[in-house]
Enzyme design. Structure first.
Site, PDB file in Angstrom:
ATOM      1  N   VAL A  11     -50.725  30.277  18.280  1.00  0.00           N
ATOM      2  CA  VAL A  11     -51.037  29.271  19.315  1.00  0.00           C
ATOM      3  C   VAL A  11     -50.296  27.980  19.103  1.00  0.00           C
ATOM      4  O   VAL A  11     -49.781  27.491  20.262  1.00  0.00           O
ATOM      5  CB  VAL A  11     -52.487  28.970  19.089  1.00  0.00           C
ATOM      6  CG1 VAL A  11     -52.931  27.926  19.729  1.00  0.00           C
ATOM      7  CG2 VAL A  11     -53.542  30.093  19.536  1.00  0.00           C
ATOM      8  N   THR A 121     -60.003  27.660  17.594  1.00  0.00           N
ATOM      9  CA  THR A 121     -61.505  28.067  17.995  1.00  0.00           C
ATOM     10  C   THR A 121     -62.248  27.574  16.931  1.00  0.00           C
ATOM     11  O   THR A 121     -62.166  28.136  15.940  1.00  0.00           O
ATOM     12  CB  THR A 121     -61.205  29.394  18.170  1.00  0.00           C
ATOM     13  OG1 THR A 121     -60.316  29.808  19.296  1.00  0.00           O
ATOM     14  CG2 THR A 121     -62.724  29.957  18.988  1.00  0.00           C
ATOM     15  N   GLU A 155     -52.039  37.123  23.207  1.00  0.00           N
ATOM     16  CA  GLU A 155     -50.779  37.710  22.421  1.00  0.00           C
ATOM     17  C   GLU A 155     -50.152  38.631  23.350  1.00  0.00           C
ATOM     18  O   GLU A 155     -50.849  39.538  24.126  1.00  0.00           O
ATOM     19  CB  GLU A 155     -51.136  38.137  20.980  1.00  0.00           C
ATOM     20  CG  GLU A 155     -51.529  36.953  20.318  1.00  0.00           C
ATOM     21  CD  GLU A 155     -51.885  37.539  18.939  1.00  0.00           C
ATOM     22  OE1 GLU A 155     -51.605  38.551  18.466  1.00  0.00           O
ATOM     23  OE2 GLU A 155     -52.625  36.587  18.204  1.00  0.00           O
ATOM     24  N   CYS A 263     -58.782  37.464  17.018  1.00  0.00           N
ATOM     25  CA  CYS A 263     -59.783  36.563  17.827  1.00  0.00           C
ATOM     26  C   CYS A 263     -61.197  37.322  18.150  1.00  0.00           C
ATOM     27  O   CYS A 263     -62.186  36.775  17.524  1.00  0.00           O
ATOM     28  CB  CYS A 263     -59.283  36.435  19.459  1.00  0.00           C
ATOM     29  SG  CYS A 263     -57.786  35.131  18.928  1.00  0.00           S
ATOM     30  N   LYS A 323     -53.008  45.457  19.960  1.00  0.00           N
ATOM     31  CA  LYS A 323     -52.880  46.021  21.350  1.00  0.00           C
ATOM     32  C   LYS A 323     -51.246  45.740  21.712  1.00  0.00           C
ATOM     33  O   LYS A 323     -50.487  45.470  20.657  1.00  0.00           O
ATOM     34  CB  LYS A 323     -53.565  44.743  22.389  1.00  0.00           C
ATOM     35  CG  LYS A 323     -52.972  43.323  22.180  1.00  0.00           C
ATOM     36  CD  LYS A 323     -53.696  42.528  23.166  1.00  0.00           C
ATOM     37  CE  LYS A 323     -52.940  41.190  23.042  1.00  0.00           C
ATOM     38  NZ  LYS A 323     -53.431  40.313  24.158  1.00  0.00           N
TER      39      LYS A 323
HETATM   40  P1  NAD Z   1     -52.141  32.055  12.928  1.00  0.00           P
HETATM   41  O1  NAD Z   1     -52.686  32.376  11.815  1.00  0.00           O
HETATM   42  O2  NAD Z   1     -51.165  32.573  13.617  1.00  0.00           O
HETATM   43  O3  NAD Z   1     -51.415  30.580  12.775  1.00  0.00           O
HETATM   44  C1  NAD Z   1     -52.024  29.311  11.855  1.00  0.00           C
HETATM   45  C2  NAD Z   1     -51.051  28.432  11.469  1.00  0.00           C
HETATM   46  O4  NAD Z   1     -51.697  27.353  11.020  1.00  0.00           O
HETATM   47  C3  NAD Z   1     -49.901  28.910  10.455  1.00  0.00           C
HETATM   48  O5  NAD Z   1     -48.519  28.393  10.910  1.00  0.00           O
HETATM   49  C4  NAD Z   1     -50.217  28.274   9.164  1.00  0.00           C
HETATM   50  O6  NAD Z   1     -49.213  28.100   8.421  1.00  0.00           O
HETATM   51  C5  NAD Z   1     -50.943  26.938   9.629  1.00  0.00           C
HETATM   52  N1  NAD Z   1     -51.906  26.570   8.723  1.00  0.00           N
HETATM   53  C6  NAD Z   1     -52.754  26.854   8.108  1.00  0.00           C
HETATM   54  N2  NAD Z   1     -53.635  25.874   7.382  1.00  0.00           N
HETATM   55  C7  NAD Z   1     -52.821  24.829   7.541  1.00  0.00           C
HETATM   56  C8  NAD Z   1     -53.052  23.719   6.747  1.00  0.00           C
HETATM   57  N3  NAD Z   1     -54.096  23.515   6.012  1.00  0.00           N
HETATM   58  N4  NAD Z   1     -52.103  22.747   6.874  1.00  0.00           N
HETATM   59  C9  NAD Z   1     -51.143  22.971   7.880  1.00  0.00           C
HETATM   60  N5  NAD Z   1     -51.108  24.272   8.448  1.00  0.00           N
HETATM   61  C10 NAD Z   1     -51.930  25.083   8.338  1.00  0.00           C
HETATM   62  O7  NAD Z   1     -53.162  31.732  13.951  1.00  0.00           O
HETATM   63  P2  NAD Z   1     -53.248  31.423  15.414  1.00  0.00           P
HETATM   64  O8  NAD Z   1     -53.420  33.086  15.734  1.00  0.00           O
HETATM   65  O9  NAD Z   1     -52.025  30.774  16.083  1.00  0.00           O
HETATM   66  O10 NAD Z   1     -54.522  31.133  15.809  1.00  0.00           O
HETATM   67  C11 NAD Z   1     -54.846  29.602  15.405  1.00  0.00           C
HETATM   68  C12 NAD Z   1     -56.055  29.050  16.199  1.00  0.00           C
HETATM   69  O11 NAD Z   1     -55.985  29.418  17.644  1.00  0.00           O
HETATM   70  C13 NAD Z   1     -57.336  30.002  15.957  1.00  0.00           C
HETATM   71  O12 NAD Z   1     -58.516  29.233  15.537  1.00  0.00           O
HETATM   72  C14 NAD Z   1     -57.653  31.163  16.724  1.00  0.00           C
HETATM   73  O13 NAD Z   1     -58.959  31.629  16.983  1.00  0.00           O
HETATM   74  C15 NAD Z   1     -57.266  30.318  18.100  1.00  0.00           C
HETATM   75  N6  NAD Z   1     -56.685  31.239  19.049  1.00  0.00           N
HETATM   76  C16 NAD Z   1     -55.711  32.228  18.661  1.00  0.00           C
HETATM   77  C17 NAD Z   1     -55.390  32.952  19.710  1.00  0.00           C
HETATM   78  C18 NAD Z   1     -54.249  34.079  19.521  1.00  0.00           C
HETATM   79  O14 NAD Z   1     -54.317  34.927  20.226  1.00  0.00           O
HETATM   80  N7  NAD Z   1     -53.746  34.189  18.538  1.00  0.00           N
HETATM   81  C19 NAD Z   1     -55.560  32.710  21.003  1.00  0.00           C
HETATM   82  C20 NAD Z   1     -56.673  31.554  21.389  1.00  0.00           C
HETATM   83  C21 NAD Z   1     -56.986  31.010  20.194  1.00  0.00           C
END
Ligand code: NAD
Length: 438
Positions: A11, A121, A155, A263, A323
């Site tokens: 994200v 989220t 994604e 998710c 997926k």
């Molecule tokens: P991800 O695991 O791919 O990325 C998380 C990022 O946060 C990583 O770069 C990690 O290094 C960083 N991070 C974690 N803890 C940290 C900290 N304490 N300080 C600084 N950086 C930190 O996660 P994602 O898939 O991008 O999801 C992020 C959020 O968005 C979640 O809440 C998820 O539910 C939501 N979301 C995800 C999607 C999806 O398709 N992946 C879609 C919509 C919403």
């Protein structure tokens, strides 16, 4: 306006690159050193179509920067997006430790007014908790406001979804936050993309409600599929017929081995936990989750109907990511199914066009071999399982497949084949909810 992104996963990275593409100056905080080295060269750390071009262009044109220094990233931003992970915690709740960690750092580091936007989220009420944490962390009071801006990108088409979203949801309780986010998203609003502005708690819930509803559609189709199979109907015909009704629609009614990913499973669970904690139980969602897990077990049951003892059998697997068009294997049904096969003593040969490196980091076993072509995964096997519907699996050379498999058993976990066509090549075919005549 300078925008800071904290968290550069699926994200955060897409949001950062997308906002830079709209002309903003964007600073992304990257915690992981290896990721930082790649990203500063414009090399994506995730597989996402179109992302590499976006990174390269915006780095070259100096709108996008990556930094390991969180304090400096916080101090540069007029708008700070929190996009860190909120994985499933031990009791099924959303683990908010990263969100709160970042909030504490914002509190300590903020030196000029900013809007802090929650893109992760998070359970209802979290954005307001983040505000209190930031306030508590401030040594001298710098004005700031908070907002919720849940993300709906998918994604595999994340770049496209971010740049042309079906809706942008923003939850605010201040004029400053409203005005800043209207400015951020104005380029998309000018392209007729709907910006829906509401209160913070409703925005937080819209995200969970949307994912839960889509998960419910999938589980509905799956439960129906199992019934269809028993009564001799074909689930593809049934959902096609249902979907023609515009009130129902055809999407997300695909029966198969169930939903997975980073998710749906965690968001459904987190919603159930939120319901329980507020004494407003989500009985529908508990059923959605139970049906989803049952679908994974169904694959094994179907295989056991051919091989009552799986020990000593060799099983080929096509598809590992949860997926197609992503390398994400978090809570992928394929990995659960492989674990169940290995537990029963089967040997597994697995292929995925993109996700093998990620799968290797979470699943290694002496009886599991990853291979680099689809046909290598089918050679000498007693059954082939199609578990992720990558396009390249849609039209295989069936005579070639049959000639290299030890026994021609094909289990189509995503219902992508015509059963009669596969059977005409001499295969024993299993789908999910398919009539034997289909
Ligand atoms: P991800 O695991 O791919 O990325 C998380 C990022 O946060 C990583 O770069 C990690 O290094 C960083 N991070 C974690 N803890 C940290 C900290 N304490 N300080 C600084 N950086 C930190 O996660 P994602 O898939 O991008 O999801 C992020 C959020 O968005 C979640 O809440 C998820 O539910 C939501 N979301 C995800 C999607 C999806 O398709 N992946 C879609 C919509 C919403």
């Amino acid at each position: 306006m300078t925008i800071t992104i904290i968290g550069t996963g699926y994200v955060g990275l897409v949001t950062g690159a997308g906002l830079a593409e709209m002309g903003n100056t964007v600073v992304c905080h990257v915690r992981n050193r290896e990721h930082l080295a790649k990203l500063t060269r414009g090399v994506p750390t995730i597989y996402e179509p179109g992302l590499a071009e976006l990174l390269k262009r915006n780095l070259r044109e100096e709108r996008l920067r990556f930094t390991p220094n969180l304090t400096s990233a916080i101090r540069q931003g007029d708008v700070l997006f929190i996009a860190v992970g909120t994985p499933m915690g031990r009791s099924g709740e959303a683990d908010l430790s990263s969100v709160f960690d970042v909030a504490r750092k914002i509190g300590r580091s903020l030196r000029r007014p900013a809007v802090v936007v929650m893109k992760s989220t998070v359970p209802v009420g979290t954005t307001e908790r983040v505000r209190r944490i930031i306030q508590r962390g401030q040594s001298k009071s710098i004005p700031f406001s908070v907002a919720s801006n849940p993300e709906f990108l998918r994604e595999g088409s994340a770049v496209k979804d971010f740049l042309a979203p079906e809706r942008i949801v923003v939850g605010v309780d201040s004029a400053e936050a409203k005005s800043s986010l209207e400015t951020v998203y104005d380029p998309l609003v000018r392209l007729e993309r709907p910006l829906f502005i509401t209160d913070i708690r409703s925005a937080e819930l819209i995200k969970y409600a949307s994912n839960a509803f889509l998960a419910a559609k999938i589980s509905f189709a799956n439960e129906l599929a199992n019934f269809a199979e028993k009564v001799g109907a074909d689930i593809l015909e049934v959902t096609k017929g249902m979907g023609l009704d515009s009130r129902i629609g055809p999407r997300f009614l695909h029966a198969g081995i169930g939903y997975g990913g980073s998710c749906f499973p965690k968001d459904v669970r987190a919603l159930i936990v939120q319901g329980r904690r507020t004494r407003s139980p989500f009985s529908i969602m508990a059923a959605v989750e139970a049906v989803n897990l049952r679908q994974r077990a169904l694959v094994l049951q179907k295989l056991l109907s051919v091989y009552p003892r799986l020990s000593g059998t060799r099983v080929g697997v096509w598809g590992l990511s949860y997926k197609p068009k992503t390398d994400d294997v978090r809570d992928a049904p394929a990995l659960d199914i492989i674990r169940a096969l290995l537990d029963r003593g089967a040997q597994v040969i697995a292929f995925d066009p993109i996700a093998v490196p990620n799968a290797k980091t979470v699943l290694q076993h002496q009886a599991l071999r990853y291979v680099s072509t689809p046909y290598a995964a089918a050679r000498g096997v007693d059954a082939l399982l199609l578990l992720t519907e990558w396009d390249e699996f849609r039209n295989p050379d069936f005579p070639r497949l049959k000639s290299i498999m030890r026994r021609p058993v094909l289990l189509d976990g995503r219902n992508i084949y015509r059963p009669a066509h596969v059977r005409s090549h001499g295969f024993t075919y299993f789908g999910i909810g398919r009539a034997s005549s289909a």
